[in-house]
Write an enzyme that holds these catalytic residues in place. Structure first.
Site, mmCIF file in Angstrom:
data_model
loop_
_atom_site.group_PDB
_atom_site.id
_atom_site.type_symbol
_atom_site.label_atom_id
_atom_site.label_comp_id
_atom_site.label_asym_id
_atom_site.label_seq_id
_atom_site.Cartn_x
_atom_site.Cartn_y
_atom_site.Cartn_z
ATOM 1 N N LYS A 63 0.854 -1.193 0.000
ATOM 2 C CA LYS A 63 0.000 0.000 0.000
ATOM 3 C C LYS A 63 0.887 1.239 0.000
ATOM 4 O O LYS A 63 1.924 1.248 0.683
ATOM 5 C CB LYS A 63 -0.896 -0.037 1.245
ATOM 6 C CG LYS A 63 -1.982 1.027 1.293
ATOM 7 C CD LYS A 63 -2.830 0.857 2.571
ATOM 8 C CE LYS A 63 -3.925 1.892 2.676
ATOM 9 N NZ LYS A 63 -4.758 1.689 3.888
ATOM 10 N N SER A 138 -9.502 1.671 2.943
ATOM 11 C CA SER A 138 -8.649 2.417 2.063
ATOM 12 C C SER A 138 -7.595 1.568 1.323
ATOM 13 O O SER A 138 -6.965 2.064 0.399
ATOM 14 C CB SER A 138 -7.935 3.511 2.858
ATOM 15 O OG SER A 138 -7.111 2.945 3.859
ATOM 16 N N SER A 162 -9.604 -0.704 7.235
ATOM 17 C CA SER A 162 -9.056 -0.466 5.891
ATOM 18 C C SER A 162 -8.365 -1.653 5.245
ATOM 19 O O SER A 162 -8.049 -1.604 4.058
ATOM 20 C CB SER A 162 -8.090 0.724 5.929
ATOM 21 O OG SER A 162 -8.811 1.933 5.951
#
Lengths: 505, 508
Positions: A63, A138, A162
């Site tokens: 990420k 996210s 997330s």
């Protein structure tokens, strides 16, 4: 065993999927991150768990809010577009130390603020099951990349769900470890006291080996810890059935009812939405859509069939979870994001009259609306004289939720909960309002507030989209959750989206 | 002035002498190339975390204990939030709700005055220490033409803030406190106390009011970067505030800067509303609990403080107030003194006599040489003449084995040679001749060489001209010492000459 990313046909497969889903902000299969994290030598945490070698040669997605030396570290923000990290996160370095290769940076909601990945400043990430729908967020890029088989696993971060929510939306396994089990060094902070680096993987067993390799105390993160000696083992099941467990079931309808009970009876300003209107909307947002409810019931049946004992449990303080979560998260975010001022790194105006003007310009043009909203909220709740009403009250709720979980987990081995009230949602008319998206964090954010491990895993497909559940366990009880989920996966193999090919063994 | 009462509180920041910064492993050093001692952590890069330097905690706690503070059994850090370009994270990691130490005190000589008056018998005034807390320093911003530059070498270095209650009334008291605190932290070895370089910084809060009316409207004064400026700035400010109130005016709550060129304070910024720093607990650092190991490491770091040592050295060794002040200026210097006296005692000297002789050497010859070589009192350990060697020189003189003149030569030799004084004396043949036969031979040689002086001395003695007799005898003593190559013990030579002169006079 050694693998390479460039297997037969893989290049074309990767390009075709990426054109449809857009999960990576940067791909570099050739890059193998150096293991040097600011010079410190570390013992990887896998030694006792016989998983050594399993990750060798495997590429993984990271990420874009987790540092990989010489790779971008934009956090999905325009302000950090072009910024390259001078160091690697401890978690990345530990994976590299056992031979895994960071292969690229995945898309995300800006600074982790969002549930769709549509809050990325750069691009959308589509759901591999239906490109008209979001991948969740996210950590949407990581979830989509794993779901499409572009990488066997990816790192995400879980502040209020997330990792688990996008895993759930895309039909992959999502592990949020115990707070402190994995070093946060190298994770760009959103809400420091809530978040952990987590794993999105194509199987429970893979999530286990990845977690085993990166966990453990790190001198660079003084809030990290080694698991206690009596913590459940991370040894793979190896085809054996999971030991039968007592699993508490949090009834989603009871939660929705409890939320409705927070109605104050006071009318808000006319036409402007009052506390009751908000409570009503929050309650509605927490109601499971029928397909999710169906999947939840099916998962309960499946767990019973595997010999687990299911009992109903209640978490009375849960109904205050979302407001407490957003109060604490935004408070910490307002401080954590203060460093992004364009002075030492990051984008800034070409000219400013004075330092204040430079900072204003950099932040004004660098941050997106959702980030600005949360910084403002956090600044508001930390004002002197108002902390008791907001921040400290939220901390008391947090303590209440922790105590609730302690009480419940004294009687059962894990708590079974929905991950999110809906399956992957669409955009525009078919989407969820920003408020509803926040209210729907109810089932995920409580594990962050309590600091407990939570494992989301797919249990089936309803209406063409994946559905799943999560198990919340005792601190450092990841091994137990993984055992239960691995047993479930053995009986109910994970469904893959159309066009999926298994490259990773 | 008695109509008014003044209230001064001081906030002193000291840079702790930790090798690395407070929250990362960068070198904590001053004067290096700008931005050479920086890393992602102290530059506030994305994703980094602070890691508390335990040595900073220990040094901070040592100071807190030395100032009689109670150590908090559990302390934590807060984030103090404000934007400033020299602060990499735009928040400062500091302590707000749980300072390292609280509720301490120190005694200063009543009415201020120099540290010399802190010796035994002087009345003292107790200053309450509100708290000591640990925090990180910011970088330095330099404005050059139309650009602003920032040097982050200092960013993240360990600072201890020491806050007093508003217990001072005059600039002299505040100056005395700062000087005493400076010596204290130097004695403890936790800060170099250099105010010019900013290792010890002092801000003051001052207000005046009619006596008995409590605190007045508070003014903060910054830029007091020497203890003298502390006194001048505060006295100026008290006078200014009293004059304002006398005229029926009001003191404006503001921050003022000391202008050392104009000897006055000047408005820096007016506080319309207090800053909201939005303190909240630092989530990246776990609370710190002082365990037994930590406590004992703190106790081990405590030493006898300057004030106490001056009193003890004064009474135990019978030194004058001026000698005490010089000897106790630095811990190393006082240690040197006590080591030298102990060694001289071991060599058979009386303690008080030894102390007097050692103190004379230290305040005279030793100081002179160190000043010449640019050494401070704290650097005394760098000399080849150790305390024990100085004691050996003193004992050689006391036992009559060398002369005072030889002693100075010996001292100069010992400064550059890595050798024991007794060995130097032996190697150079500097030991005085005391053998009566050799003394007599030297005296006879002098008499033979200067017969008229000898006969003149005898005649003067017989005739009762004491002055002339003494002058001529002294001349002969000098000649006799010269005849011995300067080595004959002067007292013995003098006695031998006088005996010969008296005998000759009697024979006349």
């Amino acid at each position: 065993m050694s693998r390479t990313v460039l297997q037969d046909g893989f290049s074309a497969y990767l390009d075709a999927w990426e054109a449809r889903i857009g999960s990576f902000l940067e791909k570099d299969a050739e890059t193998i991150a150096g293991s040097a994290v600011l010079g410190a030598d570390r013992e990887p945490g896998y030694a006792s768990d016989s998983t050594k070698g399993v990750l060798r040669g495997l590429p993984f997605g990271v990420k874009d809010n987790i540092a990989v030396k010489d790779m971008r570290l934009s956090c999905g923000s325009r302000l950090l577009d072009g910024f390259r990290s001078p160091y690697s996160a401890t978690a990345v370095a530990r994976l590299a130390a056992v031979g895994a290769m960071p292969a690229g940076k995945t898309n995300m909601d800006e600074f982790g603020m969002g549930s769709s990945t549509d809050n990325s400043a750069f691009m959308r990430t589509n759901n591999p099951w239906d490109v008209e729908r979001v991948a969740g967020g996210s950590s949407g890029g990581s979830a989509a990349a794993v779901a499409a088989g572009l990488v066997p696993f990816a790192l995400g971060s879980d502040t209020g769900g997330s990792v688990r929510q996008p895993a759930n939306f895309c039909g992959v396994v999502g592990l949020k470890p115990t707070y402190g089990a994995v070093s946060r060094f190298g994770l760009v902070a959103y809400a420091s006291s809530l978040e952990t680096i987590g794993v999105l993987a194509d199987s429970v067993a893979r999530a286990r080996t990845v977690f085993a390799a990166m966990r453990g105390a790190d001198p660079l993160d003084q809030t990290s810890f080694d698991a206690p000696a009596d913590a459940p083992s991370l040894l793979p099941l190896g085809g054996k059935p999971a030991e039968p467990r007592a699993i508490g079931v949090l009834s989603p309808s009871a939660v929705a009812k409890a939320l409705a009970s927070t109605l104050s009876g006071q009318a808000g300003p006319a036409g402007n939405g009052g506390p009751d209107e908000a409570a009503r909307e929050a309650s509605a947002a927490a109601m499971l859509e029928p397909e999710v409810a169906l999947g939840f019931e099916a998962a309960k049946e499946g767990l019973r069939a595997l010999g687990h004992r299911l009992v109903d449990v209640e978490l009375p303080s849960l109904k205050y979870g979302v407001p407490a979560y957003y109060t604490i998260a935004t408070a910490e975010a307002s401080a954590n994001l203060a460093r992004f001022d364009g002075i030492r790194y990051g984008n800034r105006p070409a000219y400013a009259e004075n330092p204040d003007g430079l900072i204003d310009g950099a932040r004004g043009s660098g941050f997106g609306d959702e980030v600005k909203l949360r910084i403002l909220l956090g600044t508001f709740v930390l004002r002197s004289g108002f902390q008791d009403r907001y921040y400290l009250r939220a901390q008391r709720i947090r303590t209440g939720i922790r105590l609730d979980f302690n009480r419940v987990l004294a009687g059962v081995d894990a708590v079974l909960m929905p991950v999110f009230p809906t399956r992957a949602f669409g955009r525009g008319e078919r989407g969820l309002s920003p408020f509803a998206q926040k209210a729907a964090d109810l089932f995920t954010c409580c594990a962050n507030l309590a600091g407990l491990p939570a494992l989301a895993f797919p249990t089936g497909v309803e209406g063409g989209l994946p559905v799943g559940v999560q198990l919340v366990g005792k601190a450092f009880g990841e091994g137990l959750l993984l055992d239960v989920a691995e047993g479930y996966e053995a009986a109910h193999p994970i469904a893959r989206p159309a066009g999926y090919r298994a490259f990773w063994g | 002035m008695m109509k008014y009462q003044s209230f001064i509180g001081l906030e002193v920041h000291i840079h702790l002498l930790t090798k690395s910064k407070a929250f990362c492993s960068c070198r904590a050093a001053f004067g290096d190339e700008p931005n050479s001692n920086v890393c992602p952590v102290c530059m506030g890069y994305p994703g980094v975390l602070p890691a508390l330097n335990g040595e900073a905690m220990r040094m901070g706690a040592v100071v807190a204990r030395a100032l009689n503070c109670t150590l908090s059994p559990k302390t934590w850090f807060e984030r103090k939030q404000y934007f400033y370009p020299d602060m990499p994270k735009n928040y400062q990691i500091s302590q707000f709700a749980s300072p390292l130490g609280v509720d301490g005190w120190v005694d200063i000589p009543a009415g201020g005055g120099g540290p010399a008056s802190s010796a035994a018998g002087t009345a003292t005034k107790r200053i309450r220490i509100k708290e000591c807390h640990l925090e990180e320093d910011a970088g330095k911003m330099i404005h050059a033409g139309n650009v602003s530059l920032v040097d982050y070498n200092r960013a993240g270095t360990s600072l201890l803030e020491i806050v007093t209650e508003p217990d001072f009334e005059t600039g002299a008291e505040a100056e005395c406190y700062v000087q005493q605190l400076r010596r204290t932290v130097r004695y403890l070895g936790v800060c170099d106390g250099n105010m010019e370089e900013g290792s010890l910084r002092c801000d003051a809060n001052v207000s005046v009011n009619l006596r008995g009316q409590g605190l007045g409207s508070k003014v903060e004064i910054k830029n007091l970067n020497s203890s003298r400026f502390v006194r001048l700035g505060l006295d100026y400010e008290i006078e200014r505030q009293v004059a304002l109130v006398e005229k029926g005016g009001m003191v404006r709550q503001e921050t003022r800067l000391w202008n050392e060129n104009r000897d006055q304070t000047e408005t820096m910024r007016v506080k319309e509303s207090s800053n909201d720093y939005r303190f909240f607990p630092e989530p990246d650092l776990p609370p710190f609990s002082a365990d037994a190991g930590f406590i004992s490491s703190v106790e081990a770091g405590l030493v006898e403080l300057p004030f106490d040592r001056e009193r003890r050295v004064g009474s135990e060794f019978g030194l004058s107030r001026e000698q005490v002040t010089i000897v106790c200026e630095e811990r190393a210097f006082a240690d040197y003194f006590e080591a030298a006296v102990a060694e001289a005692e071991r060599l058979g000297m009386d303690k008080k006599v030894a102390a007097e002789r050692v103190a004379i050497w230290m305040t005279g010859e030793l100081k002179r040489v160190m000043n010449r070589d640019g050494l401070g009192a704290a650097d005394v350990g760098a000399l080849k003449v150790t305390g024990a060697r100085l004691a050996a020189i003193v004992a050689l003189v006391a036992s009559g084995r060398i002369s005072g003149k030889i002693a100075r030569q010996l001292f100069d030799a010992a400064l550059v040679e890595e050798a024991e004084p007794a060995d130097i004396v032996a190697a150079r043949g500097w030991e005085l001749v005391v053998d009566p036969a050799r003394i007599a031979a030297a005296v006879e040689e002098a008499i033979a060489a200067e017969p008229s002086a000898f006969s003149g001395a005898a005649a003067a003695t017989a005739g009762g001209d004491v002055g002339k007799a003494r002058t001529l005898s002294a001349f002969l003593v000098g000649k006799a010492i010269g005849a011995s190559g300067g080595k004959a013990e002067p007292g013995l030579v003098k006695a031998a000459v006088e005996a010969r002169v008296t005998a000759a006079a009697t024979a006349l």
